[in-house]
Write a protein that holds these residues in place. Sequence first.
Motif, PDB file in Angstrom:
ATOM      1  N   GLU A 185       6.890  -7.232   7.955  1.00  0.00           N
ATOM      2  CA  GLU A 185       7.117  -6.565   6.689  1.00  0.00           C
ATOM      3  C   GLU A 185       6.570  -5.146   6.715  1.00  0.00           C
ATOM      4  OE1 GLU A 185       5.264  -9.161   3.980  1.00  0.00           O
ATOM      5  OE2 GLU A 185       3.238  -8.440   4.332  1.00  0.00           O
ATOM      6  N   THR A 186       7.017  -4.326   5.758  1.00  0.00           N
ATOM      7  CA  THR A 186       6.587  -2.942   5.640  1.00  0.00           C
ATOM      8  C   THR A 186       5.417  -2.866   4.678  1.00  0.00           C
ATOM      9  OG1 THR A 186       8.826  -2.167   6.058  1.00  0.00           O
ATOM     10  CG2 THR A 186       7.318  -0.637   4.980  1.00  0.00           C
ATOM     11  N   SER A 187       4.332  -2.253   5.110  1.00  0.00           N
ATOM     12  CA  SER A 187       3.137  -2.142   4.279  1.00  0.00           C
ATOM     13  C   SER A 187       2.971  -0.709   3.801  1.00  0.00           C
ATOM     14  CB  SER A 187       1.904  -2.579   5.074  1.00  0.00           C
ATOM     15  OG  SER A 187       0.745  -2.481   4.267  1.00  0.00           O
ATOM     16  N   ILE A 188       2.644  -0.552   2.509  1.00  0.00           N
ATOM     17  CA  ILE A 188       2.461   0.777   1.925  1.00  0.00           C
ATOM     18  C   ILE A 188       1.139   0.819   1.174  1.00  0.00           C
ATOM     19  CG2 ILE A 188       3.340   2.482   0.285  1.00  0.00           C
ATOM     20  CD1 ILE A 188       6.122   1.567   0.890  1.00  0.00           C
ATOM     21  N   ALA A 189       0.271   1.746   1.551  1.00  0.00           N
ATOM     22  CA  ALA A 189      -0.990   1.979   0.841  1.00  0.00           C
ATOM     23  C   ALA A 189      -0.791   3.184  -0.069  1.00  0.00           C
ATOM     24  CB  ALA A 189      -2.125   2.212   1.826  1.00  0.00           C
ATOM     25  N   ALA A 190      -0.573   2.943  -1.361  1.00  0.00           N
ATOM     26  CA  ALA A 190      -0.218   4.014  -2.290  1.00  0.00           C
ATOM     27  C   ALA A 190      -1.279   5.093  -2.380  1.00  0.00           C
ATOM     28  CB  ALA A 190       0.046   3.418  -3.671  1.00  0.00           C
ATOM     29  N   ALA A 191      -2.540   4.752  -2.161  1.00  0.00           N
ATOM     30  CA  ALA A 191      -3.623   5.729  -2.304  1.00  0.00           C
ATOM     31  C   ALA A 191      -3.583   6.816  -1.254  1.00  0.00           C
ATOM     32  CB  ALA A 191      -4.970   5.013  -2.248  1.00  0.00           C
ATOM     33  N   THR A 192      -2.974   6.537  -0.113  1.00  0.00           N
ATOM     34  CA  THR A 192      -3.008   7.487   1.006  1.00  0.00           C
ATOM     35  C   THR A 192      -1.720   8.290   1.163  1.00  0.00           C
ATOM     36  OG1 THR A 192      -2.209   5.825   2.579  1.00  0.00           O
ATOM     37  CG2 THR A 192      -4.596   5.951   2.225  1.00  0.00           C
TER      38      THR A 192
ATOM     39  N   GLU B 207       5.087  11.403   0.537  1.00  0.00           N
ATOM     40  CA  GLU B 207       5.601  10.965   1.835  1.00  0.00           C
ATOM     41  C   GLU B 207       5.205   9.511   2.063  1.00  0.00           C
ATOM     42  OE1 GLU B 207       7.428  10.164   4.626  1.00  0.00           O
ATOM     43  OE2 GLU B 207       7.581  12.358   4.624  1.00  0.00           O
ATOM     44  N   THR B 208       6.187   8.627   2.195  1.00  0.00           N
ATOM     45  CA  THR B 208       5.884   7.215   2.425  1.00  0.00           C
ATOM     46  C   THR B 208       5.454   6.942   3.858  1.00  0.00           C
ATOM     47  OG1 THR B 208       8.153   6.643   3.059  1.00  0.00           O
ATOM     48  CG2 THR B 208       7.593   6.555   0.700  1.00  0.00           C
ATOM     49  N   GLY B 209       5.834   7.850   4.765  1.00  0.00           N
ATOM     50  CA  GLY B 209       5.568   7.599   6.174  1.00  0.00           C
ATOM     51  C   GLY B 209       6.559   6.652   6.798  1.00  0.00           C
ATOM     52  N   LEU B 210       7.566   6.252   6.023  1.00  0.00           N
ATOM     53  CA  LEU B 210       8.567   5.312   6.510  1.00  0.00           C
ATOM     54  C   LEU B 210       9.888   6.028   6.720  1.00  0.00           C
ATOM     55  CD1 LEU B 210       7.890   2.410   3.989  1.00  0.00           C
ATOM     56  CD2 LEU B 210       6.918   2.666   6.282  1.00  0.00           C
TER      57      LEU B 210
ATOM     58  N   SER C 110      17.167 -10.441   2.791  1.00  0.00           N
ATOM     59  CA  SER C 110      16.039  -9.966   1.990  1.00  0.00           C
ATOM     60  C   SER C 110      15.163  -9.046   2.824  1.00  0.00           C
ATOM     61  CB  SER C 110      15.210 -11.159   1.497  1.00  0.00           C
ATOM     62  OG  SER C 110      15.952 -11.944   0.607  1.00  0.00           O
ATOM     63  N   ARG C 111      14.404  -8.216   2.151  1.00  0.00           N
ATOM     64  CA  ARG C 111      13.426  -7.345   2.813  1.00  0.00           C
ATOM     65  C   ARG C 111      12.068  -7.577   2.149  1.00  0.00           C
ATOM     66  NH1 ARG C 111      16.437  -6.171   7.219  1.00  0.00           N
ATOM     67  NH2 ARG C 111      18.496  -5.452   6.575  1.00  0.00           N
ATOM     68  N   SER C 112      10.997  -7.115   2.824  1.00  0.00           N
ATOM     69  CA  SER C 112       9.661  -7.326   2.280  1.00  0.00           C
ATOM     70  C   SER C 112       8.842  -6.053   2.301  1.00  0.00           C
ATOM     71  CB  SER C 112       8.919  -8.410   3.081  1.00  0.00           C
ATOM     72  OG  SER C 112       9.556  -9.649   2.951  1.00  0.00           O
ATOM     73  N   LEU C 113       8.039  -5.883   1.265  1.00  0.00           N
ATOM     74  CA  LEU C 113       7.042  -4.819   1.209  1.00  0.00           C
ATOM     75  C   LEU C 113       5.687  -5.470   0.961  1.00  0.00           C
ATOM     76  CD1 LEU C 113       8.608  -2.026  -1.068  1.00  0.00           C
ATOM     77  CD2 LEU C 113       8.305  -1.948   1.406  1.00  0.00           C
ATOM     78  N   ALA C 114       4.659  -4.967   1.611  1.00  0.00           N
ATOM     79  CA  ALA C 114       3.298  -5.439   1.369  1.00  0.00           C
ATOM     80  C   ALA C 114       2.533  -4.350   0.625  1.00  0.00           C
ATOM     81  CB  ALA C 114       2.602  -5.774   2.679  1.00  0.00           C
ATOM     82  N   LEU C 115       2.093  -4.664  -0.588  1.00  0.00           N
ATOM     83  CA  LEU C 115       1.329  -3.720  -1.395  1.00  0.00           C
ATOM     84  C   LEU C 115      -0.062  -4.290  -1.637  1.00  0.00           C
ATOM     85  CD1 LEU C 115       3.890  -2.556  -4.129  1.00  0.00           C
ATOM     86  CD2 LEU C 115       3.397  -1.526  -1.908  1.00  0.00           C
TER      87      LEU C 115
ATOM     88  N   GLY D 245       0.182  -8.064  -2.709  1.00  0.00           N
ATOM     89  CA  GLY D 245       0.617  -8.916  -1.611  1.00  0.00           C
ATOM     90  C   GLY D 245       2.040  -8.629  -1.207  1.00  0.00           C
ATOM     91  N   THR D 246       2.724  -9.623  -0.720  1.00  0.00           N
ATOM     92  CA  THR D 246       4.084  -9.468  -0.229  1.00  0.00           C
ATOM     93  C   THR D 246       5.080  -9.507  -1.378  1.00  0.00           C
ATOM     94  OG1 THR D 246       3.563 -10.446   1.907  1.00  0.00           O
ATOM     95  CG2 THR D 246       5.882 -10.433   1.249  1.00  0.00           C
ATOM     96  N   ILE D 247       5.924  -8.483  -1.437  1.00  0.00           N
ATOM     97  CA  ILE D 247       6.979  -8.406  -2.446  1.00  0.00           C
ATOM     98  C   ILE D 247       8.310  -8.527  -1.729  1.00  0.00           C
ATOM     99  CG2 ILE D 247       8.105  -6.924  -4.153  1.00  0.00           C
ATOM    100  CD1 ILE D 247       5.367  -5.712  -4.710  1.00  0.00           C
ATOM    101  N   ARG D 248       9.061  -9.543  -2.097  1.00  0.00           N
ATOM    102  CA  ARG D 248      10.334  -9.776  -1.437  1.00  0.00           C
ATOM    103  C   ARG D 248      11.444  -9.143  -2.256  1.00  0.00           C
ATOM    104  NH1 ARG D 248      10.907 -12.199   2.966  1.00  0.00           N
ATOM    105  NH2 ARG D 248       8.810 -13.055   2.802  1.00  0.00           N
ATOM    106  N   LEU D 249      12.303  -8.400  -1.585  1.00  0.00           N
ATOM    107  CA  LEU D 249      13.407  -7.683  -2.215  1.00  0.00           C
ATOM    108  C   LEU D 249      14.704  -8.396  -1.871  1.00  0.00           C
ATOM    109  CD1 LEU D 249      12.228  -4.137  -1.046  1.00  0.00           C
ATOM    110  CD2 LEU D 249      11.733  -5.219  -3.252  1.00  0.00           C
ATOM    111  N   ALA D 250      15.352  -8.946  -2.880  1.00  0.00           N
ATOM    112  CA  ALA D 250      16.573  -9.718  -2.651  1.00  0.00           C
ATOM    113  C   ALA D 250      17.681  -8.821  -2.115  1.00  0.00           C
ATOM    114  CB  ALA D 250      17.004 -10.382  -3.959  1.00  0.00           C
ATOM    115  N   PRO D 251      18.691  -9.384  -1.462  1.00  0.00           N
ATOM    116  CA  PRO D 251      19.799  -8.572  -0.944  1.00  0.00           C
ATOM    117  C   PRO D 251      20.489  -7.785  -2.047  1.00  0.00           C
ATOM    118  CG  PRO D 251      19.889 -10.800  -0.052  1.00  0.00           C
ATOM    119  CD  PRO D 251      18.831 -10.811  -1.113  1.00  0.00           C
TER     120      PRO D 251
END
Length: 490
Positions: free
Chosen positions: A15-22, A382-385, A417-422, A467-473
């Motif tokens: 999954e893709t992890s994003i640290a919003a603070a940075t 900038e997400t860095g992604l 589906s895709r996943s983001l980790a927040l 935690g993990t956020i799942r994004l439906a198709p």
Amino acid sequence: MLLIAATSGVAHADETSIAAATLKAIGKIDPRFQSYNIEMVEVTGGRFWKPYPRAGRSFDQRDRYSFRPPIDLSNARLRKLAAALSPAYMRISGTWANATFFADTESAPSKPPAGFNSVLTRAQWGGVVDFARAVDAEIVTSLAVSPGSRNGNGTWRPDQAQRLLDFTRSLGGRLSAVEFMNEPTLAAGAPPGYDATAYGRDIKIFREWIRHSAPETLIAGPGSVGDTASPSDSGITTRDLLAASGPGVDRFSYHHYNTISPRCGGRDDPAQALSEQWLGRTDSTLAIYRDLRDTFEPGRQIWLTETADAACGGNRWDKTFLDTFRYLDQLGRLAKAGVQVVMHNTLAASDYGLLDETTFRPRPNYWAALLWHRLMGPTVLETGLAIVPGLHVYAHCHPELNDAVTLLAINTSRDASRSLALPLPSERYTLSSARLQSAGVQLNGSPLALVAGDRMPDIASLPTAAGTIRLAPATITFLVIPGAANPACL
């Protein structure tokens, strides 16, 4: 709830992890970044792109236009919905503007004078100025360049432009920005044989006039369309126009459409509307015009003053949820690239309108525009992604909540589906539809539509744990992270 999908506290390696603070700030966009066009032919009334026949019936390109009366800019629903997207720029232009006569008299002629194709009355332009004031929109326009606007030698004269400027001021209005003409690379409405040399001559007269008569008004230009990486030998290119005109714009403007609609011969398949190639056309066109900007007008802000999925009134699917992916992805890409303003064509005309042209009821792209307006502020992060197949993620500071970051996550896959980790809790707004080519759209599983009295529905979020956020198709999700502690968003 299946569309919203599940959230868990367990992170997965894929999954893709994003640290919003940075997330680092990479720029700011104009507060009126998200803007729109109202075509001049809407204001005057006239023949515009004909609605498509009912599903299953073919479209005859020889019958591409139909008459429509002037748009009712006093309509309460139209004003309420436009105001909800403000502040914005409102561009009154389009192909028809190149040959529109402004009748600066109490009674307008029943037919346009020689050298013009249509008539703009005082009352109609007064309606534009009043609408702009009521909804907090700044007016952007272009001028007539047809044979009637010229002297005996074929040189452009500013007298029509001066009358429009003076009348606008008499109403307490202002022209925020002016493009000399609409799409000079096509030169529709200009005299036969119009070329870059003639444009260079005329634009210098235009610049001298506006610097003297309206120094507060920005010059935007050239407002070109149709340039490609490998231009053909025929037609007028933006490079030739800029070489002939020399520097002198305040904002470098261009137009972009992914394609042309069936009205003008397009034969695109909606199956490609979520493809990386289709969505990436925004970047390809920007690269062409950014290079031209750097060569001829270095340092000038870039404005995209006319855009939609398909020129000539839009594709059949442009009024459905399917086009919302392009609409929001385009805003995300261009904001990240530093484009300052994006003017969607149109607010309420033909298939690409944000609103239905007869009822003014919101289409899916309007609800997307409203969420962008409420959740994505001027500070771009900038997400860095990198954009990867199936998942596009953009980040901005929230426009109102101090210390909050908003992520825009677009799952363009139709079946995965895709996943983001927040690492922090968030407020979730997911747009979806039971059918991609449906005029209906849901927010967190509930239909979006105006309620009694033309009131806005409740635009409510879904509280979401860290935690993990799942994004439906085939869904679009805004995630507001209130306690991001990002220094750029303080």
